[in-house]
Each structure stands twice: as structure tokens, then as C-alpha cells.
Design an enzyme around this catalytic site. Structure first.
Site, short mmCIF file in Angstrom:
data_model
loop_
_atom_site.label_atom_id
_atom_site.label_comp_id
_atom_site.label_asym_id
_atom_site.label_seq_id
_atom_site.Cartn_x
_atom_site.Cartn_y
_atom_site.Cartn_z
CE LYS A 85 5.44 7.99 -10.52
NZ LYS A 85 4.80 6.83 -10.23
CD GLU A 91 1.09 -13.51 18.87
OE1 GLU A 91 0.97 -14.54 19.36
OE2 GLU A 91 2.05 -12.61 19.51
NE ARG A 107 4.94 0.22 -4.57
CZ ARG A 107 3.90 0.71 -3.92
NH1 ARG A 107 3.49 1.88 -4.68
NH2 ARG A 107 3.05 0.34 -3.16
C1 R5P Z 1 5.69 3.32 -9.59
O1 R5P Z 1 7.06 3.52 -9.92
C2 R5P Z 1 4.87 2.41 -10.03
O2 R5P Z 1 5.35 1.74 -11.22
C3 R5P Z 1 3.52 2.77 -9.94
O3 R5P Z 1 3.33 3.76 -10.92
C4 R5P Z 1 2.98 3.25 -8.53
O4 R5P Z 1 3.65 2.47 -7.55
C5 R5P Z 1 1.50 3.31 -8.52
O5 R5P Z 1 1.16 3.95 -7.43
P1 R5P Z 1 -0.02 5.18 -7.10
O6 R5P Z 1 -1.17 4.43 -7.51
O7 R5P Z 1 -0.01 5.18 -5.62
O8 R5P Z 1 0.50 6.54 -7.61
#
Ligand code: R5P
Length: 300
Positions: free
Chosen positions: A192, A36, A93
Site C-alpha cells: 500500500k 473545558e 500512529r
Molecule cells: C495503517 O498503517 C493502519 O494499520 C490502518 O490500515 C490505517 O490506519 C487505516 O486507516 P484508513 O481507514 O484511514 O485507511
């Protein structure tokens, strides 16, 4: 005006202070054995406008709590307007429900932050353009993309040697913005797939041509580095000569340093919105500072 730093990125706060010709104000942040924190303002702040710099990167929960306590301590000490500079906004996010039953963590965080009595937030490159709508208080949303466009110009290649890359559909807006800043530099988009349960990433396919070009990936953040690694492998397979990366926030979770160091990417450029400790740095990493932009936004 008084400028304070939380403990998550003091080097950035010091640079901002230098830009504004100020000394950082004094705070006492004590961590008890159970984790804390107790926060105390040492400077006199009665009726002073106060600014606190505290990105809420890892450990996000602890950095948020510390920020809430600093704002509370300033308010109780009689501060006037309080501005929180949160260059990286943790939990961004989780800004909507992806699967049934989930919490909207960012909304909870934003509501708590607003309940502390903070008047204004300054932040950088939010993950989605919808996020500012969550705020009822004044929000200054800055972007590192113009710094990236400037940096691309300093590489000494012709603009026609490059193609900008969005590593996923969500990044198209950012990549288009850099393309516009670079007088219509061509861009391509990677499709992706991320498994929400395991976090595993797959760069499925590429829309656009990268044959013989230097591919420049533009992203808002690098966390595990998986997006970058998968994207760069696909780009090289599709004929790109080399891959560079620009990302605003170096979240660098898990073993990101090793992942990025061993990746086929030649150069990775990030900002100091999050402090990168020495042990997470590596030769092909370059950090550019947003301190000047923050200082200007504070002085406005
Ligand atoms: C995803 O939508 C973000 O724009 C980044 O591409 C993502 O958060 C990157 O995360 P990592 O490095 O874990 O793939």
C-alpha cells in the site's frame, strides 16, 4: 477495587463492570460552555485500587484531557493504585518521525500520562510493536486477534476456502499471528502507498494468490475506510470470491460509514474498544466485545 468510566466508551465500561460483578463508581464530568471539563470523584476511594476505562479515540485531545483529570482527581482523593484501561490509545500512529520537523505526538502523550501518577495501563492491539518501549510504567498489551481467529472458525466454511490478507506491510505481523492461530492458514500481502500530505491511499500490488478464495483482511484499525476499500477492490480484481474484514479499532473518521457501506466488502467485524454510535453503524458491521478480556486482565 473501584471501577470508573470516562465519557468516551461507557457501554464498554458497563460490560467490564458486569463481568467483574461491580457497579461503576460515580464521577461528575462537567463540560463548561467553552469546552473545558471539570472532573470530580463522588465515591470514597481512599486507599482503594481504582481502574478507569477511557479509550482516547475521537476527539482524542478532549478524551486524553478528561482521562488526565480523572486520574488526578482520584489521586487527590487518596486512591491507591490507579490503572487506566485505554483500549484504543490515541495518537498511536504518530509514534516516530515520518518527515523532518515532525513532533512524536505519541511520546508527548505517553510522558504526560505517566506524569499523572497512573500505575498501570491496559490497552489493545497497538499499531507497532515498538510502542510498549515508550512506557516506563507497567503495560498490559492485549490483542483481539484470538477472538478473530475464533470468529473465522464460526463462519462454517472450510479453512482451505480462506486466505488472510495484510492490507499493508505494517500489518504482516498481525496477519501471520492469525495464520498461526488458524494452523497455518495461507496469507497474502498488499503493498500500500499512502500520500502523507493528502492521506490518499493506493493498493499498489498483491504478493500471494487469492483466486477463488474468500479474502479476510486483518487490520488494527479502520479510520477513513480508504485502506479497506482500495484493498478490497484489488483483491476482487485479483480473483477473490468475496472480501471480509476484521479490524480491532473502529475509529470511523470522516464519512467512513458511507465509504464502508458502499464498498464491495461483505462483512466488517470490529471490536468495542471504541464506542460506535448508532448513526455510524450499518448492516454489514458486526461488533464483538473485548469486555471479558479486559475484566480478566483487571482481575489478574
Ligand atoms: C495503517 O498503517 C493502519 O494499520 C490502518 O490500515 C490505517 O490506519 C487505516 O486507516 P484508513 O481507514 O484511514 O485507511
Amino acid at each position: 477495587m473501584k471501577l470508573f468510566s470516562g465519557s468516551s466508551n461507557r457501554p464498554l465500561a458497563e460490560k467490564v463492570a458486569k463481568n467483574l460483578n461491580l457497579e461503576l463508581g460515580q464521577l461528575e464530568i462537567h463540560v463548561f460552555p467553552d469546552g473545558e471539563k471539570r472532573v470530580r470523584v463522588i465515591d470514597r476511594v481512599v486507599e482503594e485500587d481504582c481502574v478507569v476505562v477511557q479509550p482516547t479515540s475521537m476527539p482524542a485531545d478532549s478524551n486524553y484531557m478528561e482521562l488526565f483529570f480523572i486520574i488526578d482527581a482520584l489521586k487527590r482523593s487518596g486512591a491507591g493504585k490507579i490503572t487506566a484501561v485505554i483500549p484504543y490509545l490515541g495518537y498511536q500512529r504518530q509514534d516516530h518521525i515520518f518527515r523532518d520537523g515532525e513532533a512524536v505526538s505519541l511520546e508527548v502523550v505517553v510522558e504526560t500520562l505517566q506524569s499523572t501518577g497512573v500505575s498501570k495501563i491496559i490497552t489493545f492491539d497497538l499499531h507497532s510493536i515498538k510502542i510498549p518501549e515508550l512506557f516506563k510504567i507497567q503495560l498490559t498489551h492485549l490483542s483481539a486477534l484470538p477472538l478473530f481467529a475464533e470468529k473465522i472458525g464460526s463462519f462454517g466454511f472450510r479453512d482451505s476456502d480462506f486466505v488472510l490478507i495484510s492490507p499493508d506491510m505494517g500489518g504482516i505481523r498481525r496477519t501471520k499471528e492469525v495464520s498461526e492461530l488458524k494452523r497455518g492458514m495461507p496469507f497474502a500481502v498488499i503493498n500500500k502507498d499512502r500520500d502523507l500530505a493528502t492521506g490518499e491511499v493506493e493498493a499498489v500490488d498483491l504478493e500471494g494468490n487469492v483466486e477463488g478464495k474468500t479474502a479476510i483482511i486483518i487490520d488494527d484499525m479502520i479510520s477513513t475506510g480508504k485502506t479497506i476499500v482500495e484493498a478490497s477492490k484489488l483483491l476482487l480484481k485479483e480473483g477473490a470470491k468475496r472480501v471480509f474484514v476484521f479490524a480491532t479499532h473502529p475509529v470511523f473518521s470522516e464519512d467512513a460509514r458511507e465509504v464502508l457501506e458502499n464498498s464491495p466488502v461483505e462483512k466488517i467485524i470490529v471490536c468495542d474498544t471504541i464506542d460506535v454510535p448508532q448513526e455510524k453503524r450499518f448492516p454489514k458491521l458486526e461488533i464483538i466485545s473485548v469486555a471479558g478480556m479486559i475484566a480478566k486482565a483487571i482481575a489478574k
